[in-house]
Design a protein around this motif. Structure first.
Motif, PDB file in Angstrom:
ATOM      1  N   LYS A 132       4.037   6.778   9.279  1.00 35.69           N
ATOM      2  CA  LYS A 132       4.971   6.012   8.445  1.00 35.69           C
ATOM      3  C   LYS A 132       6.323   5.873   9.138  1.00 35.69           C
ATOM      4  N   GLU A 135       5.850   3.179  11.297  1.00 39.42           N
ATOM      5  CA  GLU A 135       5.333   1.988  10.605  1.00 39.42           C
ATOM      6  C   GLU A 135       4.017   1.530  11.237  1.00 39.42           C
ATOM      7  N   ALA A 136       3.190   2.504  11.600  1.00 41.22           N
ATOM      8  CA  ALA A 136       1.883   2.187  12.164  1.00 41.22           C
ATOM      9  C   ALA A 136       1.019   1.619  11.046  1.00 41.22           C
ATOM     10  N   LYS A 137       0.470   0.437  11.294  1.00 42.02           N
ATOM     11  CA  LYS A 137      -0.272  -0.253  10.256  1.00 42.02           C
ATOM     12  C   LYS A 137      -1.784  -0.192  10.485  1.00 42.02           C
TER      13      LYS A 137
ATOM     14  N   ASP B  64      -1.082  -7.211   7.310  1.00 41.31           N
ATOM     15  CA  ASP B  64      -0.868  -6.093   8.222  1.00 41.31           C
ATOM     16  C   ASP B  64      -2.139  -5.670   8.930  1.00 41.31           C
ATOM     17  N   SER B  65      -3.292  -5.871   8.326  1.00 44.41           N
ATOM     18  CA  SER B  65      -4.551  -5.452   8.968  1.00 44.41           C
ATOM     19  C   SER B  65      -5.636  -6.484   8.671  1.00 44.41           C
ATOM     20  N   GLU B  96       1.424   1.619   2.495  1.00 48.71           N
ATOM     21  CA  GLU B  96       2.219   1.017   3.566  1.00 48.71           C
ATOM     22  C   GLU B  96       1.638  -0.310   4.058  1.00 48.71           C
ATOM     23  N   ILE B  97       0.425  -0.619   3.625  1.00 50.07           N
ATOM     24  CA  ILE B  97      -0.295  -1.772   4.176  1.00 50.07           C
ATOM     25  C   ILE B  97      -0.332  -2.913   3.153  1.00 50.07           C
TER      26      ILE B  97
END
Lengths: 203, 274
Positions: A132, A135-137, B64-65, B96-97
């Motif tokens: 986090k 900000e690894a997605k 994002d993915s 977060e995604i």
């Protein structure tokens, strides 16, 4: 007047400090420091590698995009080639417990051996703090930090977004391009790309 | 006979075992707006993509993915694609995604134009669909399909159900005035309401066609006053390249047109820069 000068000095000091430390990931800025333990129980701090070029690779061995680059031996070849040139390659797994990609230490060691991975260390980030922070997605999501600790590349491993191994040879490899530039004393021509892969399986 | 039977079963079983995991979770079908297309005319084709319950595929910008569903046509000389439309996706935020997905059956629409001098014929047009389908894990899948198309001067029979495929397609609603301004950290889109528009919009967002430029996870604030809606779209702080226009769709929770059919506007606007 003295109070004003003092306040200005304090403000100046804070600004200077902030320019040398970053708690948010941003290209061309100092990479956020972190401490993680690897699969063998050894602690790694990013700042310990100052003076070295560091690659961070977000990993999940069961993700089809990671498999694309590992089953083809593409990732291992790059790891090996650049390890011989002194680059530190840290794989980081931010998969939470019970989620895809989260394995026991024995299983991780088995996968590393089976794939012939040449990473310097496999770091475990189960609570996702470092993921986090950066900000690894997705997996794989690649970051390259230069010898001064500055983030100089973030994004995809290469230019063709697919799970197809056949695309690897046709793609432009951004990581190799960035590492070659750095080893020749230059900045990477491409600094930020859209990463592609499976979502990081945070908590 | 027993040996032959065993051989057939072995072959069948092998085929089942090697079927892609991703293929199991998505059904693909194709429909046309009419049964015949004349030379010089065009025809809409709907490729219907149906993820199984609990699974999802991705929009043209997956977020994002993920990966968009790609359709690759093997068109004969004299037939070309003149329009391609995607349904409004769902914006899915999972921690977060942030992704743009489809968890329900949906379409990609293609308008095929047939050349004036195309011969009267029965065609079998091949196309291939490739996708990424996900639940907690993701699987690639693909399917080779055939579109049967009759090129003829005869009067076509219309598919009455086809019009419904357009219900969830973003429109260029010309009655709305659209302007965009670029700042260092955000884009502002100003939507001037058409005269008489009185719907109360509680939620409105921009979904970009372009990856990387925008921060998909960031909140988009909006105001609704003085006859206009202004949406603030945060930029990705790590994207430093110059760009001059904004492309994507504006999705609202209320109808945006007088006939109460559409909840999304497609935009492609050059902006002012500050």
């Amino acid at each position: 007047m003295k109070k004003f000068i003092f306040a200005a000095l304090i403000f100046g000091l804070i600004s200077v400090f902030q320019s040398f430390a970053s708690d948010k990931v941003e290209i061309d800025k100092k990479a956020p420091d972190f401490t993680l333990t690897d699969v063998n129980g050894k602690t790694h701090k990013l700042s310990d590698y100052k003076g070295k070029i560091v690659v961070l690779e977000w990993i999940n061995f069961d993700c089809p995009f990671v498999k694309k680059h590992y089953d083809s031996k593409n990732m291992q070849k790059i790891q090996d080639e650049y390890a011989k040139k002194g680059i530190i390659w840290l794989a980081i797994c931010s998969s939470a417990p019970e989620k895809q990609g989260n394995f026991t230490k024995d299983e991780i060691k088995k996968r590393i051996k089976e794939t012939g991975s040449k990473m310097s260390a496999y770091l475990i980030d189960e609570d996702g703090k470092v993921g986090k922070l950066y900000e690894a997605k997705v997996t794989p999501h690649m970051y390259i930090i230069n010898k001064d600790g500055v983030l100089v590349y973030m994004g995809a491993i290469d230019s063709i977004k697919s799970t197809d191994k056949e695309d690897i040879s046709k793609a432009e490899n951004y990581v190799k391009g960035a590492l070659d530039a750095l080893l020749n004393g230059k900045m990477p021509a491409t600094k930020v790309t859209q990463p592609y892969g499976c979502s990081v399986k945070y908590k | 006979m027993n040996k032959l039977f065993a051989l057939v079963m072995l072959f069948f079983g092998y085929g089942l075992l090697t079927a892609s995991e991703g293929n199991k979770h998505v059904d693909i079908s194709v429909k046309t707006e009419k049964d015949i297309v004349a030379p010089g005319d065009s025809i809409w084709v709907a490729v219907i993509i149906s993820p199984k319950k609990g699974y999802h595929t991705y929009w043209r910008n997956p977020g994002d993915s993920g990966l968009p569903t790609v359709i690759d046509w093997n068109l004969p000389e004299g037939i070309k694609i003149v329009e391609h439309k995607w349904e409004i996706p769902e914006k899915n935020i999972d921690g977060e995604i942030t992704d743009f997905i489809y968890s329900e059956p949906h379409v990609q629409l293609y308008k095929l134009a047939v050349a004036d001098n195309f011969p009267i014929s029965d065609l079998k047009i091949e196309f291939r669909v490739e996708w990424l389908v996900c639940k907690t894990a993701c699987f690639p899948g693909d399917k080779d399909m055939i579109l049967k198309l009759k090129v003829s001067d005869k009067k076509p029979k219309l598919n009455k159900k086809f019009a419904a495929y357009f219900d969830n397609i973003p429109q260029r609603l010309e009655e709305w005035g659209i302007g965009a301004t670029k700042y260092s950290d955000k884009i502002e889109i100003r939507l001037t309401k058409p005269p008489g528009y009185s719907e109360k919009i509680r939620k409105i967002e921009f979904y970009p066609y372009t990856e990387l430029v925008y921060d998909n996870s960031a909140k988009q604030n909006f105001t609704d006053e003085d006859g206009a809606i202004v949406i603030e779209i945060p930029l990705n702080k790590n994207f430093k390249d110059n760009f001059f226009n904004i492309q994507g769709i504006i999705v609202a929770d209320e109808y945006l047109d007088a006939f109460k059919k559409y909840k999304a506007i497609e935009i492609n606007t050059i902006f002012k820069t500050f």
